[in-house]
Design a protein around this motif. Sequence first.
Motif, PDB file in Angstrom:
ATOM      1  N   ALA A  26       1.030  -1.264   0.004  1.00 19.20           N
ATOM      2  CA  ALA A  26      -0.045   0.053   0.074  1.00 19.20           C
ATOM      3  C   ALA A  26       0.933   1.313   0.054  1.00 19.20           C
ATOM      4  O   ALA A  26       0.552   2.291  -0.785  1.00 19.20           O
ATOM      5  CB  ALA A  26      -0.991   0.239   1.222  1.00 19.20           C
ATOM      6  N   HIS A  27       1.998   1.125   0.705  1.00 23.47           N
ATOM      7  CA  HIS A  27       2.876   2.442   0.869  1.00 23.47           C
ATOM      8  C   HIS A  27       3.437   2.644  -0.586  1.00 23.47           C
ATOM      9  O   HIS A  27       3.491   3.585  -1.013  1.00 23.47           O
ATOM     10  CB  HIS A  27       3.725   2.073   2.047  1.00 23.47           C
ATOM     11  CG  HIS A  27       5.021   3.280   1.854  1.00 23.47           C
ATOM     12  ND1 HIS A  27       5.125   4.412   2.199  1.00 23.47           N
ATOM     13  CD2 HIS A  27       6.376   3.151   1.521  1.00 23.47           C
ATOM     14  CE1 HIS A  27       6.079   5.166   2.067  1.00 23.47           C
ATOM     15  NE2 HIS A  27       7.003   4.277   1.614  1.00 23.47           N
ATOM     16  N   SER A  28       3.830   1.687  -1.158  1.00 24.69           N
ATOM     17  CA  SER A  28       4.645   1.548  -2.357  1.00 24.69           C
ATOM     18  C   SER A  28       3.623   2.071  -3.461  1.00 24.69           C
ATOM     19  O   SER A  28       4.042   2.972  -4.372  1.00 24.69           O
ATOM     20  CB  SER A  28       5.110   0.123  -2.804  1.00 24.69           C
ATOM     21  OG  SER A  28       6.023  -0.186  -1.916  1.00 24.69           O
ATOM     22  N   GLN A  29       2.501   1.898  -3.537  1.00 22.31           N
ATOM     23  CA  GLN A  29       1.709   2.047  -4.284  1.00 22.31           C
ATOM     24  C   GLN A  29       1.323   3.732  -4.218  1.00 22.31           C
ATOM     25  O   GLN A  29       1.215   4.540  -5.115  1.00 22.31           O
ATOM     26  CB  GLN A  29       0.019   1.509  -4.382  1.00 22.31           C
ATOM     27  CG  GLN A  29       0.239  -0.010  -4.895  1.00 22.31           C
ATOM     28  CD  GLN A  29      -1.064  -0.699  -4.284  1.00 22.31           C
ATOM     29  OE1 GLN A  29      -1.550  -0.877  -3.351  1.00 22.31           O
ATOM     30  NE2 GLN A  29      -1.943  -0.788  -5.497  1.00 22.31           N
ATOM     31  N   GLY A  30       1.224   4.185  -2.930  1.00 25.38           N
ATOM     32  CA  GLY A  30       1.171   5.467  -2.377  1.00 25.38           C
ATOM     33  C   GLY A  30       2.107   6.378  -3.068  1.00 25.38           C
ATOM     34  O   GLY A  30       2.022   7.530  -3.405  1.00 25.38           O
ATOM     35  N   VAL A  31       3.520   5.742  -2.895  1.00 31.26           N
ATOM     36  CA  VAL A  31       4.441   6.614  -3.226  1.00 31.26           C
ATOM     37  C   VAL A  31       4.369   6.491  -4.700  1.00 31.26           C
ATOM     38  O   VAL A  31       4.797   7.973  -5.499  1.00 31.26           O
ATOM     39  CB  VAL A  31       5.847   5.942  -2.855  1.00 31.26           C
ATOM     40  CG1 VAL A  31       7.062   6.488  -3.383  1.00 31.26           C
ATOM     41  CG2 VAL A  31       6.075   5.907  -1.218  1.00 31.26           C
ATOM     42  N   ALA A  32       4.003   5.835  -5.638  1.00 28.27           N
ATOM     43  CA  ALA A  32       3.873   5.826  -6.918  1.00 28.27           C
ATOM     44  C   ALA A  32       2.982   6.886  -7.468  1.00 28.27           C
ATOM     45  O   ALA A  32       3.142   7.532  -8.452  1.00 28.27           O
ATOM     46  CB  ALA A  32       3.603   4.450  -7.593  1.00 28.27           C
ATOM     47  N   HIS A  33       1.733   6.790  -6.921  1.00 33.63           N
ATOM     48  CA  HIS A  33       0.745   7.997  -7.063  1.00 33.63           C
ATOM     49  C   HIS A  33       1.257   9.362  -6.780  1.00 33.63           C
ATOM     50  O   HIS A  33       1.079  10.506  -7.478  1.00 33.63           O
ATOM     51  CB  HIS A  33      -0.633   7.798  -5.957  1.00 33.63           C
ATOM     52  CG  HIS A  33      -1.276   6.725  -6.297  1.00 33.63           C
ATOM     53  ND1 HIS A  33      -1.915   6.568  -7.583  1.00 33.63           N
ATOM     54  CD2 HIS A  33      -1.643   5.403  -5.719  1.00 33.63           C
ATOM     55  CE1 HIS A  33      -2.705   5.482  -7.745  1.00 33.63           C
ATOM     56  NE2 HIS A  33      -2.496   4.711  -6.692  1.00 33.63           N
ATOM     57  N   ARG A  34       2.324   9.468  -5.579  1.00 36.33           N
ATOM     58  CA  ARG A  34       2.880  10.681  -5.532  1.00 36.33           C
ATOM     59  C   ARG A  34       3.952  11.185  -6.724  1.00 36.33           C
ATOM     60  O   ARG A  34       4.072  12.250  -7.085  1.00 36.33           O
ATOM     61  CB  ARG A  34       3.711  10.664  -4.197  1.00 36.33           C
ATOM     62  CG  ARG A  34       2.829  10.722  -2.961  1.00 36.33           C
ATOM     63  CD  ARG A  34       1.768  11.680  -2.811  1.00 36.33           C
ATOM     64  NE  ARG A  34       2.337  13.000  -2.137  1.00 36.33           N
ATOM     65  CZ  ARG A  34       1.976  13.996  -2.090  1.00 36.33           C
ATOM     66  NH1 ARG A  34       0.851  14.381  -2.873  1.00 36.33           N
ATOM     67  NH2 ARG A  34       2.628  15.142  -1.766  1.00 36.33           N
ATOM     68  N   ALA A  35       4.488  10.082  -7.425  1.00 35.79           N
ATOM     69  CA  ALA A  35       5.354  10.358  -8.530  1.00 35.79           C
ATOM     70  C   ALA A  35       4.699  10.914  -9.512  1.00 35.79           C
ATOM     71  O   ALA A  35       5.432  11.658 -10.203  1.00 35.79           O
ATOM     72  CB  ALA A  35       6.090   8.933  -8.936  1.00 35.79           C
ATOM     73  N   ALA A  36       3.363  10.464  -9.726  1.00 27.87           N
ATOM     74  CA  ALA A  36       2.412  11.013 -10.812  1.00 27.87           C
ATOM     75  C   ALA A  36       2.329  12.520 -10.585  1.00 27.87           C
ATOM     76  O   ALA A  36       2.282  13.473 -11.470  1.00 27.87           O
ATOM     77  CB  ALA A  36       1.260  10.351 -10.979  1.00 27.87           C
ATOM     78  N   VAL A  37       2.112  12.915  -9.608  1.00 26.39           N
ATOM     79  CA  VAL A  37       1.991  14.174  -8.872  1.00 26.39           C
ATOM     80  C   VAL A  37       3.078  15.217  -9.222  1.00 26.39           C
ATOM     81  O   VAL A  37       2.921  16.494  -9.733  1.00 26.39           O
ATOM     82  CB  VAL A  37       1.697  14.371  -7.344  1.00 26.39           C
ATOM     83  CG1 VAL A  37       1.692  15.640  -6.860  1.00 26.39           C
ATOM     84  CG2 VAL A  37       0.200  13.846  -6.888  1.00 26.39           C
ATOM     85  N   VAL A  38       4.251  14.621  -9.080  1.00 24.42           N
ATOM     86  CA  VAL A  38       5.539  15.639  -9.235  1.00 24.42           C
ATOM     87  C   VAL A  38       6.209  15.199 -10.701  1.00 24.42           C
ATOM     88  O   VAL A  38       7.311  15.653 -10.888  1.00 24.42           O
ATOM     89  CB  VAL A  38       6.503  15.357  -8.164  1.00 24.42           C
ATOM     90  CG1 VAL A  38       5.894  15.758  -6.781  1.00 24.42           C
ATOM     91  CG2 VAL A  38       6.942  13.700  -8.160  1.00 24.42           C
ATOM     92  N   SER A  39       5.538  14.360 -11.568  1.00 19.27           N
ATOM     93  CA  SER A  39       6.073  14.167 -12.974  1.00 19.27           C
ATOM     94  C   SER A  39       6.554  15.333 -13.642  1.00 19.27           C
ATOM     95  O   SER A  39       7.651  15.169 -14.290  1.00 19.27           O
ATOM     96  CB  SER A  39       4.892  13.399 -13.730  1.00 19.27           C
ATOM     97  OG  SER A  39       4.052  14.131 -13.901  1.00 19.27           O
ATOM     98  N   GLY A  40       5.688  16.470 -13.443  1.00 18.38           N
ATOM     99  CA  GLY A  40       6.351  17.635 -14.284  1.00 18.38           C
ATOM    100  C   GLY A  40       7.712  18.152 -13.878  1.00 18.38           C
ATOM    101  O   GLY A  40       8.314  18.824 -14.612  1.00 18.38           O
ATOM    102  N   VAL A  41       7.958  18.105 -12.682  1.00 21.02           N
ATOM    103  CA  VAL A  41       9.291  18.501 -12.073  1.00 21.02           C
ATOM    104  C   VAL A  41      10.355  17.678 -12.668  1.00 21.02           C
ATOM    105  O   VAL A  41      11.319  18.313 -12.553  1.00 21.02           O
ATOM    106  CB  VAL A  41       9.244  18.314 -10.489  1.00 21.02           C
ATOM    107  CG1 VAL A  41      10.643  18.591  -9.896  1.00 21.02           C
ATOM    108  CG2 VAL A  41       8.230  19.224  -9.934  1.00 21.02           C
ATOM    109  N   VAL A  42      10.309  16.639 -12.962  1.00 18.75           N
ATOM    110  CA  VAL A  42      11.480  15.714 -13.541  1.00 18.75           C
ATOM    111  C   VAL A  42      11.258  15.507 -15.017  1.00 18.75           C
ATOM    112  O   VAL A  42      12.433  14.821 -15.461  1.00 18.75           O
ATOM    113  CB  VAL A  42      11.468  14.166 -12.799  1.00 18.75           C
ATOM    114  CG1 VAL A  42      11.941  14.374 -11.206  1.00 18.75           C
ATOM    115  CG2 VAL A  42      10.299  13.451 -13.047  1.00 18.75           C
ATOM    116  N   GLY A  43      10.398  15.836 -15.786  1.00 18.80           N
ATOM    117  CA  GLY A  43      10.302  16.191 -17.046  1.00 18.80           C
ATOM    118  C   GLY A  43      10.524  14.836 -17.629  1.00 18.80           C
ATOM    119  O   GLY A  43       9.691  13.837 -17.417  1.00 18.80           O
ATOM    120  N   ASP A  44      11.559  14.585 -18.594  1.00 20.25           N
ATOM    121  CA  ASP A  44      11.558  13.059 -19.351  1.00 20.25           C
ATOM    122  C   ASP A  44      12.032  12.128 -18.388  1.00 20.25           C
ATOM    123  O   ASP A  44      12.045  11.053 -18.994  1.00 20.25           O
ATOM    124  CB  ASP A  44      12.935  13.207 -20.291  1.00 20.25           C
ATOM    125  CG  ASP A  44      12.638  14.395 -21.147  1.00 20.25           C
ATOM    126  OD1 ASP A  44      11.532  14.658 -21.722  1.00 20.25           O
ATOM    127  OD2 ASP A  44      13.451  14.833 -22.189  1.00 20.25           O
TER     128      ASP A  44
END
Length: 187
Positions: A26-44
């Motif tokens: 569940a934590h790993s899935q939540g962390v992956a969801h947070r990655a979608a939130v910040v995807s614009g910060v890391v670009g490519d």
Amino acid sequence: MNEAMAKWACALAEAELREPLPRRWAHSQGVAHRAAVVSGVVGDHAELLASAAVLHDVGYAPRLALTGFHPLDGARFLRDVHDADERLVRLVANHSSALLEAEERGLRKVLEAEFPLLDDQQLVDALVYCDMTTTPDGEVTSVDARLAEITARYGSDSVVGRFIRRAAPDIMAGVGRVEAALAAQPR
């Protein structure tokens, strides 16, 4: 990086964590969801971040926990069994100031030798942000609450408690840099 890597990473993390460690999954899935939130910060590098986010704790899987230090165990598994992308492996190995915990465990030289830190601070910070703003149950939280939760769960005098106390300034700085980058993005 491509979308195939993120799908592979998610399937692998689920296979290793869902049954034996549902809360860690569940934590790993939540962390992956947070990655979608910040995807614009890391670009490519959004797919690399998404992959590292979902796999960052794979080393907790009972069958993989050989040293008892999950960043090292997970990175070795990804490298040795799956021949995973080197940057992905290095992110997993060094997530959330892992070098400081490795030092507490007498494994710093091993971790540094096998998995050198990435030189992409923005990507490293983004993974710290994702991990340290997600509860063990996969919910969004503040970095302060997450640090307090980790200390309470492990105890302030434990290896993890000592590590998290030492790592807190770096973790908070990384989260702050990501929050500033998010705030600067056009809406």
